[in-house]
Design a protein around this motif. Structure first.
Motif, mmCIF file in Angstrom:
data_model
loop_
_atom_site.group_PDB
_atom_site.id
_atom_site.type_symbol
_atom_site.label_atom_id
_atom_site.label_comp_id
_atom_site.label_asym_id
_atom_site.label_seq_id
_atom_site.Cartn_x
_atom_site.Cartn_y
_atom_site.Cartn_z
ATOM 1 N N SER A 76 -24.570 -47.337 2.551
ATOM 2 C CA SER A 76 -25.155 -48.674 2.344
ATOM 3 C C SER A 76 -24.528 -49.344 1.133
ATOM 4 N N GLY A 77 -24.468 -50.686 1.186
ATOM 5 C CA GLY A 77 -23.993 -51.436 0.024
ATOM 6 C C GLY A 77 -24.989 -51.308 -1.122
ATOM 7 N N MET A 78 -24.514 -50.879 -2.266
ATOM 8 C CA MET A 78 -25.396 -50.711 -3.443
ATOM 9 C C MET A 78 -24.686 -51.315 -4.647
ATOM 10 N N SER A 79 -25.286 -52.391 -5.198
ATOM 11 C CA SER A 79 -24.663 -53.059 -6.343
ATOM 12 C C SER A 79 -24.368 -52.059 -7.449
ATOM 13 N N LYS A 80 -23.178 -52.113 -7.971
ATOM 14 C CA LYS A 80 -22.703 -51.302 -9.101
ATOM 15 C C LYS A 80 -22.535 -49.825 -8.749
ATOM 16 N N VAL A 81 -22.890 -49.425 -7.528
ATOM 17 C CA VAL A 81 -22.815 -48.006 -7.140
ATOM 18 C C VAL A 81 -21.815 -47.814 -5.986
ATOM 19 N N ALA A 82 -21.893 -48.675 -4.975
ATOM 20 C CA ALA A 82 -20.951 -48.575 -3.856
ATOM 21 C C ALA A 82 -19.633 -49.221 -4.287
ATOM 22 N N ILE A 127 -26.955 -43.849 11.312
ATOM 23 C CA ILE A 127 -27.809 -44.065 10.121
ATOM 24 C C ILE A 127 -26.953 -44.603 8.967
ATOM 25 N N ALA A 128 -27.628 -45.328 8.078
ATOM 26 C CA ALA A 128 -26.996 -45.736 6.819
ATOM 27 C C ALA A 128 -27.797 -45.085 5.696
ATOM 28 N N MET A 129 -27.109 -44.544 4.707
ATOM 29 C CA MET A 129 -27.795 -43.881 3.588
ATOM 30 C C MET A 129 -27.357 -44.500 2.265
ATOM 31 N N GLY A 130 -28.355 -44.835 1.449
ATOM 32 C CA GLY A 130 -28.072 -45.320 0.104
ATOM 33 C C GLY A 130 -28.384 -44.231 -0.905
ATOM 34 N N SER A 131 -29.671 -43.872 -1.002
ATOM 35 C CA SER A 131 -30.092 -42.898 -2.020
ATOM 36 C C SER A 131 -29.271 -41.609 -1.950
ATOM 37 N N ARG A 132 -29.086 -41.051 -0.749
ATOM 38 C CA ARG A 132 -28.348 -39.774 -0.636
ATOM 39 C C ARG A 132 -26.942 -39.911 -1.200
ATOM 40 N N PHE A 133 -26.212 -40.950 -0.785
ATOM 41 C CA PHE A 133 -24.836 -41.079 -1.277
ATOM 42 C C PHE A 133 -24.796 -41.479 -2.755
ATOM 43 N N SER A 134 -25.894 -42.048 -3.256
ATOM 44 C CA SER A 134 -25.888 -42.433 -4.685
ATOM 45 C C SER A 134 -25.971 -41.202 -5.583
ATOM 46 N N ILE A 135 -26.437 -40.080 -5.004
ATOM 47 C CA ILE A 135 -26.518 -38.833 -5.784
ATOM 48 C C ILE A 135 -25.462 -37.875 -5.238
ATOM 49 N N VAL A 137 -34.059 -49.693 -15.369
ATOM 50 C CA VAL A 137 -34.749 -49.716 -14.075
ATOM 51 C C VAL A 137 -33.736 -49.226 -13.038
ATOM 52 N N HIS A 138 -34.196 -48.334 -12.155
ATOM 53 C CA HIS A 138 -33.258 -47.762 -11.186
ATOM 54 C C HIS A 138 -33.766 -47.940 -9.758
ATOM 55 N N LEU A 139 -32.846 -48.255 -8.842
ATOM 56 C CA LEU A 139 -33.205 -48.418 -7.432
ATOM 57 C C LEU A 139 -33.049 -47.084 -6.711
ATOM 58 N N VAL A 140 -34.088 -46.666 -6.022
ATOM 59 C CA VAL A 140 -33.993 -45.443 -5.234
ATOM 60 C C VAL A 140 -35.070 -45.476 -4.157
ATOM 61 N N GLY A 141 -34.805 -44.782 -3.037
ATOM 62 C CA GLY A 141 -35.763 -44.759 -1.935
ATOM 63 C C GLY A 141 -36.716 -43.575 -2.043
ATOM 64 N N GLN A 142 -37.704 -43.573 -1.130
ATOM 65 C CA GLN A 142 -38.683 -42.485 -1.137
ATOM 66 C C GLN A 142 -38.013 -41.130 -0.930
ATOM 67 N N VAL A 143 -36.878 -41.150 -0.259
ATOM 68 C CA VAL A 143 -36.191 -39.908 0.079
ATOM 69 C C VAL A 143 -35.646 -39.195 -1.161
ATOM 70 N N GLN A 144 -35.750 -39.824 -2.337
ATOM 71 C CA GLN A 144 -35.290 -39.160 -3.566
ATOM 72 C C GLN A 144 -35.940 -37.791 -3.728
ATOM 73 N N TYR A 174 -39.219 -49.538 5.468
ATOM 74 C CA TYR A 174 -40.033 -49.569 4.248
ATOM 75 C C TYR A 174 -39.645 -48.478 3.241
ATOM 76 N N GLU A 175 -39.136 -47.354 3.745
ATOM 77 C CA GLU A 175 -38.829 -46.210 2.868
ATOM 78 C C GLU A 175 -37.660 -46.491 1.937
ATOM 79 N N ALA A 176 -36.851 -47.489 2.300
ATOM 80 C CA ALA A 176 -35.555 -47.709 1.650
ATOM 81 C C ALA A 176 -35.657 -48.058 0.172
HETATM 82 C C1 LIG Z 1 -28.754 -47.164 -6.396
HETATM 83 C C2 LIG Z 1 -28.988 -48.136 -5.270
HETATM 84 C C3 LIG Z 1 -28.591 -49.463 -5.403
HETATM 85 C C4 LIG Z 1 -28.832 -50.383 -4.382
HETATM 86 N N1 LIG Z 1 -28.449 -51.678 -4.546
HETATM 87 C C5 LIG Z 1 -28.762 -52.585 -3.583
HETATM 88 C C6 LIG Z 1 -28.457 -53.955 -3.766
HETATM 89 O O1 LIG Z 1 -27.869 -54.341 -4.759
HETATM 90 N N2 LIG Z 1 -28.823 -54.843 -2.807
HETATM 91 C C7 LIG Z 1 -29.479 -54.437 -1.666
HETATM 92 O O2 LIG Z 1 -29.821 -55.275 -0.834
HETATM 93 N N3 LIG Z 1 -29.760 -53.133 -1.460
HETATM 94 C C8 LIG Z 1 -29.420 -52.204 -2.392
HETATM 95 N N4 LIG Z 1 -29.730 -50.896 -2.187
HETATM 96 C C9 LIG Z 1 -30.354 -50.496 -0.895
HETATM 97 C C10 LIG Z 1 -29.348 -49.963 0.128
HETATM 98 O O3 LIG Z 1 -28.422 -50.960 0.511
HETATM 99 C C11 LIG Z 1 -30.039 -49.417 1.382
HETATM 100 O O4 LIG Z 1 -30.708 -50.438 2.093
HETATM 101 C C12 LIG Z 1 -31.040 -48.320 1.076
HETATM 102 O O5 LIG Z 1 -30.550 -47.467 0.065
HETATM 103 C C13 LIG Z 1 -31.330 -47.483 2.333
HETATM 104 O O6 LIG Z 1 -32.408 -46.617 2.119
HETATM 105 P P1 LIG Z 1 -32.270 -45.138 1.467
HETATM 106 O O7 LIG Z 1 -32.116 -45.341 0.018
HETATM 107 O O8 LIG Z 1 -33.550 -44.489 1.863
HETATM 108 O O9 LIG Z 1 -31.065 -44.464 2.077
HETATM 109 C C14 LIG Z 1 -29.487 -49.960 -3.180
HETATM 110 C C15 LIG Z 1 -29.846 -48.623 -3.048
HETATM 111 C C16 LIG Z 1 -29.613 -47.710 -4.072
HETATM 112 C C17 LIG Z 1 -30.028 -46.267 -3.881
#
Ligand SMILES: Cc1cc2nc3c(=O)[nH]c(=O)nc-3n(C[C@H](O)[C@H](O)[C@H](O)COP(=O)(O)O)c2cc1C
Length: 341
Positions: A18-24, A188-196, A306-313, A139-141
């Motif tokens: 998934s696209g993640m600002s400053k991480v992807a 599937i698309a994964m953000g939290s998993r690939f962020s770690i 402040v950190h963005l992470v999903g429930q799956v953390q 919602y979990e994202a």
């Molecule tokens: C560290 C981090 C940064 C993220 N940054 C953004 C963002 O800038 N904009 C956005 O719309 N979603 C962002 N996301 C959400 C992801 O694009 C994605 O929708 C989400 O991670 C999917 O759920 P998951 O974390 O359970 O895999 C971010 C997620 C993470 C973990």
């Protein structure tokens, strides 16, 4: 592992970063694409020149398909999408806006387009506007998931559109992949998993904090950027959630944000004023958010950041390489599937 999504997008496995600002960033994007998935570059914090340089860096690291993500309501996003089109990026992922012009231009050079959606109505609109697939974000994202869980959202969107649906939100392993496929998704698309992972630029202290957290240690706030956004529980996040907006700090930070995006501040401010007071508040919050996110991502400060992470953390227990994540996901999915009679 083949699905309609892998066939259409020319990738080996139905797994997306998934696209993640400053991480992807290019290194992580290329690692996912090289591992057989689809890496997506987050262009949110990048100026036009930075986006072009990042696309070229990814191309120097992989010859596999990759994408860029653009959040169309954000300043600079349209320009970044145009740069992606000029560079003939294989996949453009847009959210929060009408992407028909992106689809038309991407299709002209053989590119593909994915829309990020959180409900059936938006999924149907994306299909009408030429999207080749949708991310259905539950919602979990982390960050901006919708109000409905992946379990309910995915089959609803699968039934509403004919294009491949990719489940996002709550996926971190092979069991999740098989569950998404069973719900009718094509990947599937994964953000939290690939962020770690090893290749993720997140500070090690923040990675370790995420690993130590439970599934309950997140909450949703609209105070970060004006939209419902899932964040990791931390002292700063909880304080932010209770506080009213600091307009002076927002004004100061908005200059920094417009400078970093290469968009004149006046253009950003006038645009926000034209679109109404809600957008002004949203811009103000986004301006403040950038600094808080940097503290956690770049400095490992999970007290003031402040950190963005999903429930799956709560299910992440280590920091593997991207290739190891992919291997585990695919092996586990194959093993789960073979257990079905
Ligand atoms: C560290 C981090 C940064 C993220 N940054 C953004 C963002 O800038 N904009 C956005 O719309 N979603 C962002 N996301 C959400 C992801 O694009 C994605 O929708 C989400 O991670 C999917 O759920 P998951 O974390 O359970 O895999 C971010 C997620 C993470 C973990």
């Amino acid at each position: 592992m083949k699905t309609k999504f892998t066939e259409l997008f020319g990738i080996q496995y139905p797994v997306v970063l998934s696209g993640m600002s400053k991480v992807a960033v290019p290194k992580l994007v290329a690692a996912v694409s090289n591992a057989g998935g689809l890496g997506i570059l987050a262009t949110g914090p990048l100026s036009g020149d930075e986006t072009r340089a990042a696309i070229r860096e990814i191309r120097s690291l992989t010859d596999k398909p990759f994408g860029i993500g653009v959040t169309l309501i954000m300043p600079g996003a349209v320009e970044n999408a145009q740069i992606g089109l000029e560079e003939k990026v294989p996949v453009i992922n847009f959210s929060l806006g009408k992407g028909d012009w992106i689809a038309e231009q991407a299709h002209a050079y053989g590119g593909k387009v994915i829309a990020t959606v959180v409900n059936e109505r938006h999924a149907m609109a994306a299909q009408r506007h030429g999207a080749d697939a949708v991310f259905a974000t539950g919602y979990e994202a982390a960050a901006h998931g919708g109000p409905v869980t992946s379990m309910v959202l995915i089959p609803s969107i699968v039934d509403a559109v004919d294009i491949p649906v990719i489940g996002a939100g709550g996926f971190a392993d092979g069991r999740g992949l098989v569950a998404a496929l069973a719900l009718g998704a094509q990947g599937i698309a994964m953000g939290s998993r690939f962020s770690i992972t090893q290749e993720s630029p997140i500070h090690d202290n923040t990675k370790q904090t995420v690993i130590g957290n439970a599934i309950e240690d997140t909450f949703i706030t609209e105070k970060l950027d004006g939209m419902d956004c899932r964040v990791m529980k931390s002292p700063a996040a909880e304080k932010m959630d209770k506080a009213s907006i600091n307009l002076m700090a927002a004004l100061k930070n908005s200059f920094k944000v417009s400078k970093s995006l290469g968009v004149p501040w006046v253009k950003v401010a006038v645009g926000a004023l034209i679109t109404g007071p809600e957008k002004v508040m949203q811009l103000a919050r986004s301006a403040n958010a950038s600094e808080a996110l940097d503290l956690a991502i770049k400095q490992g400060d999970v007290v003031n950041g402040v950190h963005l992470v999903g429930q799956v953390q709560g299910r992440l227990k280590d920091t593997p390489t991207v290739a190891e994540v992919m291997q585990r996901v695919i092996e586990e999915a194959e093993s789960v599937k073979s257990g079905f009679s």
